[in-house]
Design an enzyme around this catalytic site. Structure first.
Site, PDB file in Angstrom:
ATOM      1  N   LYS A  32      72.990  54.246  46.113  1.00 45.09           N
ATOM      2  CA  LYS A  32      73.140  55.695  45.937  1.00 45.09           C
ATOM      3  C   LYS A  32      72.072  56.477  46.689  1.00 45.09           C
ATOM      4  O   LYS A  32      72.340  57.536  47.237  1.00 45.09           O
ATOM      5  CB  LYS A  32      73.128  56.070  44.460  1.00 45.09           C
ATOM      6  CG  LYS A  32      71.761  56.000  43.795  1.00 45.09           C
ATOM      7  CD  LYS A  32      71.789  56.594  42.412  1.00 45.09           C
ATOM      8  CE  LYS A  32      70.418  56.555  41.778  1.00 45.09           C
ATOM      9  NZ  LYS A  32      69.408  57.386  42.434  1.00 45.09           N
ATOM     10  N   THR A  33      70.832  55.928  46.726  1.00 48.04           N
ATOM     11  CA  THR A  33      69.750  56.644  47.405  1.00 48.04           C
ATOM     12  C   THR A  33      70.046  56.771  48.889  1.00 48.04           C
ATOM     13  O   THR A  33      69.797  57.808  49.509  1.00 48.04           O
ATOM     14  CB  THR A  33      68.407  55.935  47.187  1.00 48.04           C
ATOM     15  OG1 THR A  33      68.169  55.808  45.784  1.00 48.04           O
ATOM     16  CG2 THR A  33      67.267  56.717  47.816  1.00 48.04           C
ATOM     17  N   ASP A 224      70.254  64.315  42.109  1.00 43.87           N
ATOM     18  CA  ASP A 224      70.169  62.866  41.901  1.00 43.87           C
ATOM     19  C   ASP A 224      70.140  62.582  40.398  1.00 43.87           C
ATOM     20  O   ASP A 224      69.703  63.414  39.608  1.00 43.87           O
ATOM     21  CB  ASP A 224      68.898  62.344  42.569  1.00 43.87           C
ATOM     22  CG  ASP A 224      68.847  60.830  42.627  1.00 43.87           C
ATOM     23  OD1 ASP A 224      69.900  60.180  42.451  1.00 43.87           O
ATOM     24  OD2 ASP A 224      67.756  60.277  42.852  1.00 43.87           O
ATOM     25  N   GLU A 225      70.597  61.388  40.013  1.00 45.65           N
ATOM     26  CA  GLU A 225      70.570  60.956  38.601  1.00 45.65           C
ATOM     27  C   GLU A 225      71.184  62.030  37.698  1.00 45.65           C
ATOM     28  O   GLU A 225      70.625  62.403  36.660  1.00 45.65           O
ATOM     29  CB  GLU A 225      69.126  60.648  38.151  1.00 45.65           C
ATOM     30  CG  GLU A 225      68.421  59.600  38.982  1.00 45.65           C
ATOM     31  CD  GLU A 225      68.909  58.170  38.704  1.00 45.65           C
ATOM     32  OE1 GLU A 225      69.927  58.020  38.006  1.00 45.65           O
ATOM     33  OE2 GLU A 225      68.284  57.227  39.196  1.00 45.65           O
ATOM     34  N   GLN A 255      74.730  54.643  33.053  1.00 46.96           N
ATOM     35  CA  GLN A 255      73.277  54.552  32.957  1.00 46.96           C
ATOM     36  C   GLN A 255      72.660  55.807  32.337  1.00 46.96           C
ATOM     37  O   GLN A 255      71.499  56.113  32.553  1.00 46.96           O
ATOM     38  CB  GLN A 255      72.677  54.292  34.344  1.00 46.96           C
ATOM     39  CG  GLN A 255      73.115  52.966  34.954  1.00 46.96           C
ATOM     40  CD  GLN A 255      72.427  52.660  36.272  1.00 46.96           C
ATOM     41  OE1 GLN A 255      71.215  52.493  36.328  1.00 46.96           O
ATOM     42  NE2 GLN A 255      73.205  52.603  37.337  1.00 46.96           N
ATOM     43  N   ARG A 608      69.062  45.427  36.010  1.00 47.43           N
ATOM     44  CA  ARG A 608      67.774  45.409  36.719  1.00 47.43           C
ATOM     45  C   ARG A 608      67.573  44.073  37.434  1.00 47.43           C
ATOM     46  O   ARG A 608      66.737  43.962  38.327  1.00 47.43           O
ATOM     47  CB  ARG A 608      66.602  45.603  35.746  1.00 47.43           C
ATOM     48  CG  ARG A 608      66.541  46.910  34.946  1.00 47.43           C
ATOM     49  CD  ARG A 608      66.723  48.132  35.794  1.00 47.43           C
ATOM     50  NE  ARG A 608      68.119  48.523  35.795  1.00 47.43           N
ATOM     51  CZ  ARG A 608      68.675  49.286  36.725  1.00 47.43           C
ATOM     52  NH1 ARG A 608      67.954  49.741  37.726  1.00 47.43           N
ATOM     53  NH2 ARG A 608      69.946  49.611  36.669  1.00 47.43           N
TER      54      ARG A 608
END
Length: 754
Positions: A32-33, A224-225, A255, A608
């Site tokens: 995504k980044t 973002d997020e 998330q 993770r």
């Protein structure tokens, strides 16, 4: 346009579809980044958009810094001109520019949580209330929650619903405390962290010309997020993008784990209602984890009803199954973790930094720490005392803040008798009370202190005022480092620490020197245009937990809560304490929404891991000072058992998994099969079955033993046993290439062949 060549098809869509509202649903490890940074780079480089008209909002300064650096590799120095940063830093910048509209000076102080709680503690004491009932943490949390829902103190004290809630909670004075707290912050020319969002909403609500100015300045808004945004953050971004409609949000509803901080999952689930022309792009390929880990995570999150449907997949190898460990106690669990890390390092050349131990609550770290220390394994606990929360650092920072803002009551209280100058608590209270009774600024009282205090104390205060005035000359004429160095020396703080020759005193002195080093580095950073003390203080005030990492010392095992792990990845991950009432937490089982949030937290923990994942639970654990018996977490049962290996190597030697001491759906024979499969598994993973052209999942309500079925991955097999007990109907199927699998029929997607 070489930078676009590395993108897969959905990533490419997320980058080049720049016009109109877009929601990019980014599964864990899906890049995504990269999409967000390349989207910004594409706007500047290919579409010719002025960087000054792009607003990009993140949740940590670290994320913003990394994104800006990536964008700079494509567009060059133009990346400096982006409006990019955390919500709080960007809105603080806007508030400083427009502060006069809200009755604040542009150099207002930003209170951190400690400052806010200290002020609340003072107010509770002044009101003569019981500080065991009105605990600063509880009161602060209540006020913070109200602000994040955009409830002002005026609305709070006049709303009978809030009054009734506070009466029920036996805290009827909460409204009066909120009112006084807000008024004292305003009088001190201070905003707390929540005010940076709350006051921005007020600014845009009450001053349409200001809103219009920023709506036309920001042609493109990127968030973002997005799943972590609260009501306040969403309303601001919605207003800012109302004119251009060019808003792109990136996030993953699976998330969303910060409801306790005010995050509202409905923002992402219902985003399309506010933007009917929304284009939804799903990033579903996971580049981080093995197939076993990805599929295990999918099997868990599929149980949540409130979600945006997606199927995360990966082309990475199968990898090892998840190791499931049962321990007799939490101390044995700690020994298992230390032994496993030691062995993995020895056999596979892993470093300490390749391991993370995740837990639901900070208190679980004790047994783990003891075992790591005994094994000589270097570790670091995240979420410990931040550098900027140390007493000696806060002392000097208070001097710096008061030199900038002489209305700052909290800083005044901290430094007025530091080092000791003969000004006691009674004199301090007289000064503060005088300011409020006469409704004059604190600084005015200090400058006329002889009218309020007797000679000796007044003389000491006059000396203090002269000292602060000398500091203000430096503030106005020198950069942050020269000013801070001067204040550190002339305030007497450095000398007092230097004279303390104890080990602790030496450490405190070195910490202050490190702060001065940090200020020097800030001043010498070419990208920093404003090198004033005020700019540095704002930079520090807006730091987040993840911004306090030490980049020069990374070879340690990371211990952290699962909440702290979000956004990070490790080759090896241990999720410990997987027990009922611990994870899921007993405080998160009162509603389906709460339980689904806990399940999302478990999903975050699983995702993770890159290579190896461990689940661990103990049959007994010390909690609240007593030994209690524990049951395995329901979340273990929710993982498809085909992805789990029951490990007896480190934990309890005889794990007879059954109804009482193991997760439902497991049994001893299954455990032995898993262990045998682990040893004999081929090094090259089998290729998954390619479904038949006419493959369609059948209704399995009538599935019986002996029937032949087709699975989309495992191929053709025969049902050997049915288990219809409990809520989850299961079938054991012997597949031609993959052996026996136990499948939950709710999710199995079987086609009945005959």
């Amino acid at each position: 346009m070489d930078y676009l060549a590395s993108l897969n098809e959905p990533q490419y869509e997320g980058v080049v579809n720049t016009e109109g509202p877009a929601m990019i649903i980014a599964g864990a490890g899906s890049g995504k980044t990269r999409v967000l940074t390349y989207r910004i780079a594409y706007l500047i480089k290919e579409k010719g958009v002025d960087p000054f008209s792009i607003l990009a909002l993140t949740f940590t300064n670290k994320a913003a810094k990394e994104m800006r650096e990536r964008i700079a590799t494509v567009v060059g120095s133009n990346a400096r001109n982006l409006w990019m940063g955390t919500f709080h830093s960007v809105f603080a910048r806007i508030l400083r520019a427009e502060a006069d509209r809200l009755g604040y000076p542009s150099n207002f102080t930003i209170y951190d949580a400690d400052d806010s709680k200290s002020l609340i503690k003072t107010i509770v004491k002044e009101f003569g209330l019981d500080d065991k009932v009105y605990k600063p943490n509880v009161v602060f949390s209540r006020i913070s929650s109200a602000k994040n829902r955009l409830v002002s103190w005026q609305e709070y004290v006049n709303n009978p619903i809030y009054a009734a809630d506070d009466e029920t909670a036996q805290k009827p004075e909460m409204g009066r405390i909120y009112k006084t707290y807000a008024q004292r912050c305003f009088k001190a020319n201070a905003m707390d962290f929540d005010d940076l969002l709350f006051q921005t909403n007020v600014l845009f609500r009450d001053h349409v010309d200001i809103l219009n100015k920023y709506q036309h300045r920001f042609k493109y808004v990127l968030v973002d997020e997005f799943q972590d945004t609260n009501v306040s953050q969403y309303l601001i971004t919605k207003k800012l993008s109302a004119v251009s409609q060019n808003i792109a949000v990136v996030g993953d509803d699976a998330q969303s784990i910060y409801a306790f901080r005010g995050a509202n999952i409905e923002n992402i689930l219902n985003f399309e209602k506010d933007f009917p022309d929304l284009k939804v792009i799903k990033l579903e390929q996971n580049y981080r984890s093995t197939q076993n880990i990805v599929n295990a995570a999918n099997s868990v999150i599929a149980r949540n009803k409130g979600q945006i449907k997606k199927k995360v997949w990966t082309t990475n190898n199968d990898g090892n199954r998840i190791d499931l460990i049962k321990s007799i106690s939490d101390n044995e669990e700690g020994r298992f973790v230390a032994s496993a890390i030691f062995e993995q390092k020895s056999q596979n050349n892993y470093k300490n930094e390749d391991f993370a131990i995740l837990y639901r609550t900070n208190s679980q770290s004790r047994a783990i720490e003891e075992s790591l220390r005994k094994s000589g394994i270097h570790y670091k606990i995240y979420g410990g005392l931040s550098f900027y929360q140390r007493k000696e650092i806060k002392d000097l920072m208070a001097y710096l803040r008061f030199a900038m803002n002489t209305a700052d009551e909290q800083s005044f209280r901290r430094i007025i008798n530091l080092p000791k100058r003969g000004i006691g608590p009674t004199s301090v209270e007289k000064i503060v009370v005088a300011a409020f009774e006469h409704d004059i600024p604190l600084w005015e009282v200090l400058n006329n202190v002889n009218a309020f205090l007797p000679g000796r104390a007044a003389n000491a205060v006059n000396d203090f005022v002269t000292l602060i005035k000398s500091f203000q000359i430096y503030v106005q004429s020198k950069d942050a480092y020269e000013t801070a160095s001067h204040i550190a020396k002339n305030s007497g703080l450095l000398k007092e620490l230097y004279d303390d020759k104890t080990v602790e005193g030496l450490n405190r002195y070195e910490n202050v020197q490190e702060l001065l080093n940090a200020i020097k580095e800030f001043v010498e950073t070419p990208e920093v245009e404003d090198k004033s003390l005020g700019a540095f203080l704002q930079d520090v005030a807006l730091l987040t937990d993840q911004d306090n990492e030490d980049p020069d010392n990374k070879d340690f095992v990371s211990l952290m809560t699962i909440h702290s792990s979000k956004g990070l990845e490790f080759k090896n991950v241990f999720i410990v304490g997987l027990e009922e009432d611990l994870f899921p937490s007993q405080m998160m089982m009162s509603s389906r929404d709460d339980l689904e949030e806990e399940r999302r937290l478990f999903y975050v923990a699983i995702t993770r891991a890159k290579e190896n994942l461990y689940f661990s639970y103990a049959l007994s654990r010390y909690r609240y000072g007593r030994l209690i018996n524990c049951e395995p977490s329901r979340f273990i049962e929710e993982v498809d058992p085909s992805f789990i290996f029951v490990n007896t190597r480190y934990g309890s030697r005889e794990p007879k998994l059954g109804r009482n001491d193991g997760p439902p759906g497991f049994n001893a024979n299954f455990a032995r099969n898993l262990m045998a499969n682990k040893k004999s598994a081929p090094k090259k993973p089998l290729q998954y079955h390619k479904p038949s052209a006419d493959f369609r999942p059948s209704d399995t309500s009538g599935l019986q033993e002996g029937m032949k079925v087709e699975h989309p991955k495992f191929g053709f097999g025969k049902v050997s046993k049915m288990d219809t007990s409990g809520a989850n109907k299961k079938a054991k199927v012997i597949f031609e290439d993959f052996g026996e699998k136990t499948l939950l029929l709710t999710f199995a997607k079987l086609r009945i062949v005959e």
